[in-house]
Scaffold this motif. Structure first.
Motif, PDB file in Angstrom:
ATOM      1  N   LYS A  97     -33.929 -31.644   8.284  1.00 31.39           N
ATOM      2  CA  LYS A  97     -33.865 -32.373   9.544  1.00 31.39           C
ATOM      3  C   LYS A  97     -32.466 -32.307  10.145  1.00 31.39           C
ATOM      4  N   GLU A  98     -31.460 -32.450   9.304  1.00 34.80           N
ATOM      5  CA  GLU A  98     -30.078 -32.431   9.798  1.00 34.80           C
ATOM      6  C   GLU A  98     -29.730 -31.074  10.393  1.00 34.80           C
ATOM      7  N   ARG A  99     -30.155 -30.008   9.710  1.00 35.20           N
ATOM      8  CA  ARG A  99     -29.874 -28.664  10.203  1.00 35.20           C
ATOM      9  C   ARG A  99     -30.620 -28.390  11.505  1.00 35.20           C
ATOM     10  N   ALA A 100     -31.847 -28.872  11.585  1.00 36.21           N
ATOM     11  CA  ALA A 100     -32.639 -28.675  12.800  1.00 36.21           C
ATOM     12  C   ALA A 100     -31.976 -29.356  13.989  1.00 36.21           C
ATOM     13  N   ILE A 101     -31.511 -30.589  13.801  1.00 41.49           N
ATOM     14  CA  ILE A 101     -30.850 -31.330  14.880  1.00 41.49           C
ATOM     15  C   ILE A 101     -29.571 -30.613  15.307  1.00 41.49           C
ATOM     16  N   ALA A 102     -28.844 -30.077  14.323  1.00 39.17           N
ATOM     17  CA  ALA A 102     -27.618 -29.340  14.636  1.00 39.17           C
ATOM     18  C   ALA A 102     -27.926 -28.094  15.457  1.00 39.17           C
ATOM     19  N   ASN A 103     -29.005 -27.385  15.122  1.00 43.93           N
ATOM     20  CA  ASN A 103     -29.395 -26.196  15.881  1.00 43.93           C
ATOM     21  C   ASN A 103     -29.781 -26.541  17.311  1.00 43.93           C
ATOM     22  N   ALA A 121     -37.870  -8.008  18.970  1.00 47.34           N
ATOM     23  CA  ALA A 121     -36.474  -8.076  18.528  1.00 47.34           C
ATOM     24  C   ALA A 121     -35.872  -6.683  18.385  1.00 47.34           C
ATOM     25  N   GLU A 122     -36.692  -5.733  17.959  1.00 48.81           N
ATOM     26  CA  GLU A 122     -36.196  -4.379  17.726  1.00 48.81           C
ATOM     27  C   GLU A 122     -35.970  -3.593  19.009  1.00 48.81           C
ATOM     28  N   THR A 123     -36.372  -4.146  20.152  1.00 49.61           N
ATOM     29  CA  THR A 123     -36.055  -3.488  21.422  1.00 49.61           C
ATOM     30  C   THR A 123     -34.602  -3.731  21.827  1.00 49.61           C
ATOM     31  N   GLY A 124     -33.948  -4.667  21.165  1.00 49.78           N
ATOM     32  CA  GLY A 124     -32.547  -4.970  21.446  1.00 49.78           C
ATOM     33  C   GLY A 124     -31.669  -4.588  20.275  1.00 49.78           C
ATOM     34  N   THR A 125     -30.570  -5.317  20.112  1.00 52.89           N
ATOM     35  CA  THR A 125     -29.618  -5.081  19.026  1.00 52.89           C
ATOM     36  C   THR A 125     -29.775  -6.173  17.975  1.00 52.89           C
ATOM     37  N   ILE A 126     -30.112  -5.786  16.754  1.00 54.59           N
ATOM     38  CA  ILE A 126     -30.271  -6.748  15.666  1.00 54.59           C
ATOM     39  C   ILE A 126     -28.898  -7.316  15.305  1.00 54.59           C
ATOM     40  N   ILE A 127     -28.792  -8.648  15.344  1.00 57.72           N
ATOM     41  CA  ILE A 127     -27.538  -9.337  15.041  1.00 57.72           C
ATOM     42  C   ILE A 127     -27.630 -10.068  13.707  1.00 57.72           C
ATOM     43  N   ASP A 128     -28.708 -10.835  13.534  1.00 60.83           N
ATOM     44  CA  ASP A 128     -28.954 -11.613  12.315  1.00 60.83           C
ATOM     45  C   ASP A 128     -27.714 -12.401  11.911  1.00 60.83           C
ATOM     46  N   SER A 129     -27.270 -13.250  12.824  1.00 59.18           N
ATOM     47  CA  SER A 129     -26.051 -14.022  12.609  1.00 59.18           C
ATOM     48  C   SER A 129     -26.345 -15.514  12.674  1.00 59.18           C
ATOM     49  N   ASN A 130     -25.421 -16.308  12.165  1.00 58.46           N
ATOM     50  CA  ASN A 130     -25.550 -17.754  12.259  1.00 58.46           C
ATOM     51  C   ASN A 130     -25.618 -18.185  13.718  1.00 58.46           C
ATOM     52  N   LEU A 131     -26.394 -19.221  13.966  1.00 59.53           N
ATOM     53  CA  LEU A 131     -26.556 -19.742  15.313  1.00 59.53           C
ATOM     54  C   LEU A 131     -25.338 -20.589  15.687  1.00 59.53           C
ATOM     55  N   THR A 132     -24.548 -20.087  16.634  1.00 65.36           N
ATOM     56  CA  THR A 132     -23.386 -20.826  17.107  1.00 65.36           C
ATOM     57  C   THR A 132     -23.345 -20.787  18.632  1.00 65.36           C
ATOM     58  N   GLU A 133     -22.787 -21.834  19.198  1.00 61.09           N
ATOM     59  CA  GLU A 133     -22.687 -21.918  20.645  1.00 61.09           C
ATOM     60  C   GLU A 133     -21.825 -20.788  21.212  1.00 61.09           C
ATOM     61  N   LEU A 134     -20.726 -20.489  20.543  1.00 60.39           N
ATOM     62  CA  LEU A 134     -19.807 -19.461  21.016  1.00 60.39           C
ATOM     63  C   LEU A 134     -20.473 -18.090  21.055  1.00 60.39           C
ATOM     64  N   LEU A 135     -21.275 -17.778  20.035  1.00 62.06           N
ATOM     65  CA  LEU A 135     -21.941 -16.484  19.998  1.00 62.06           C
ATOM     66  C   LEU A 135     -22.960 -16.368  21.130  1.00 62.06           C
ATOM     67  N   ILE A 136     -23.725 -17.426  21.372  1.00 61.52           N
ATOM     68  CA  ILE A 136     -24.696 -17.401  22.468  1.00 61.52           C
ATOM     69  C   ILE A 136     -23.992 -17.196  23.796  1.00 61.52           C
ATOM     70  N   GLU A 137     -22.877 -17.903  23.997  1.00 56.25           N
ATOM     71  CA  GLU A 137     -22.131 -17.776  25.244  1.00 56.25           C
ATOM     72  C   GLU A 137     -21.589 -16.360  25.417  1.00 56.25           C
ATOM     73  N   ASN A 138     -21.149 -15.744  24.324  1.00 54.18           N
ATOM     74  CA  ASN A 138     -20.629 -14.377  24.406  1.00 54.18           C
ATOM     75  C   ASN A 138     -21.737 -13.366  24.690  1.00 54.18           C
ATOM     76  N   ILE A 139     -22.931 -13.621  24.169  1.00 52.79           N
ATOM     77  CA  ILE A 139     -24.053 -12.707  24.407  1.00 52.79           C
ATOM     78  C   ILE A 139     -24.375 -12.628  25.896  1.00 52.79           C
ATOM     79  N   PHE A 140     -24.372 -13.786  26.575  1.00 55.10           N
ATOM     80  CA  PHE A 140     -24.759 -13.820  27.978  1.00 55.10           C
ATOM     81  C   PHE A 140     -23.565 -13.818  28.934  1.00 55.10           C
ATOM     82  N   GLY A 182     -35.464 -19.423  13.367  1.00 57.56           N
ATOM     83  CA  GLY A 182     -34.975 -20.486  12.493  1.00 57.56           C
ATOM     84  C   GLY A 182     -33.588 -20.925  12.915  1.00 57.56           C
ATOM     85  N   ASP A 183     -32.618 -20.777  12.020  1.00 61.30           N
ATOM     86  CA  ASP A 183     -31.248 -21.182  12.329  1.00 61.30           C
ATOM     87  C   ASP A 183     -30.330 -19.967  12.479  1.00 61.30           C
TER      88      ASP A 183
END
Length: 287
Positions: free
Chosen positions: A113-119, A151-170, A185-186
């Motif tokens: 639950k804690e991890r889900a809320i954090a995500n 997913a395979e139509t793009g670039t596989i990243i398989d990285s931890n979910l972070t706000e900074l990474l999402i912002e850099n992607i877009f 998942g996370d």
């Protein structure tokens, strides 16, 4: 064919337990299918099919042999056409049955639950960032329907979910910003993905490719898709082929919690027949 009162009474007396269970199961299946069709874009198609069935019955009753023969052939071909036309719905239903609770839990179910809320907090803050700066974003959150092929139509990243990474992607200078990011998942599974476009003609003509791709993705899977308009910063969400627009952050957070937390989304995550339920919100206003 008519039944007299004694015949009906005899039928009722001869009903066994298995007969009652059989009738209840069929009644539930028919009710569920009718409810499912009523809330999908296939509703008009179903009405047309019912009209053909009624016309065929009347033609036989009135001995219109030619009309009856033509309608019979149309219905025979129509059964094959239905499989093709309802392919996304049939695929979603079979995938839900195959990924039900009996066959194991998905990545969200295994999450604490804690991890889900954090995500959820990470995704909401990222959406807030894009909306405030009017930067376009297309985020797909995978649920039980695996979308590895997308997913395979793009670039596989398989990285931890972070706000900074999402912002850099877009970020507009990023080579991946025009595609979609897929979260499993996370973890951020992939970015720069190409999504299938919807063919729903009822969507506003003002909606661009990003929104149509988001709706299309939600039509072929049970994923939740978040869309941020690059022109206006408006936040939208696509679920089961339905687009909800002009959302605030509270609405986004509530929807995400319902998807991530097994307690909140227990019925939706565990039910083998959850694909028969559809959200009612279908706002499709223009930008």
């Amino acid at each position: 064919m008519t039944f007299s009162l004694p015949e009906i009474s005899s039928l009722i007396r001869n009903l066994g337990f298995s007969d009652v269970v059989d009738i209840v199961i069929m009644a539930f299946v028919i009710y569920a299918i009718l409810g499912y069709v009523h809330n999908t874009r296939a509703a008009q198609l179903a009405k047309g099919l019912l009209f053909l069935l009624a016309a065929s019955f009347i033609a036989e009753l009135c001995n219109f042999y030619t009309v009856s023969w033509i309608l019979g052939k149309v219905l025979e071909v129509g059964l094959i056409a239905l499989v093709v036309i309802f392919q996304p719905e049939l695929r979603r239903g079979l995938e839900y049955l195959g990924r039900g609770k009996i066959l194991g839990k998905d990545s969200m179910t295994r999450m604490t639950k804690e991890r889900a809320i954090a995500n959820v907090d990470v995704i909401v803050r990222a959406v807030e960032y894009f909306s405030a700066r009017k930067e376009g974003a297309l985020i797909v959150i995978e649920r039980k329907t695996a979308i590895q092929d997308i997913a395979e139509t793009g670039t596989i990243i398989d990285s931890n979910l972070t706000e900074l990474l999402i912002e850099n992607i877009f970020y507009k200078g990023s080579p991946l910003h025009d595609g979609a990011a897929i979260i499993r998942g996370d973890r951020i599974l992939s970015a720069g993905c190409v999504l299938p476009l919807t063919e729903n003609q009822s969507l506003s003509k003002d909606l661009g490719t990003r929104h149509r791709a988001g709706v299309g993705m939600s039509e072929v899977s049970d994923a939740l898709v978040l869309i941020v308009s690059e022109e206006t910063g408006i936040i939208s969400m696509a679920v089961d082929g339905k687009l909800s627009r002009f959302l605030d952050l509270k609405a986004v957070e509530k929807a995400l919690l319902g998807y991530y937390l097994t307690k909140v989304g227990k019925e939706d995550n565990n039910s083998l027949f959850s694909f028969l339920r559809r959200p009612g919100n279908d706002a499709q206003e223009s930008n």
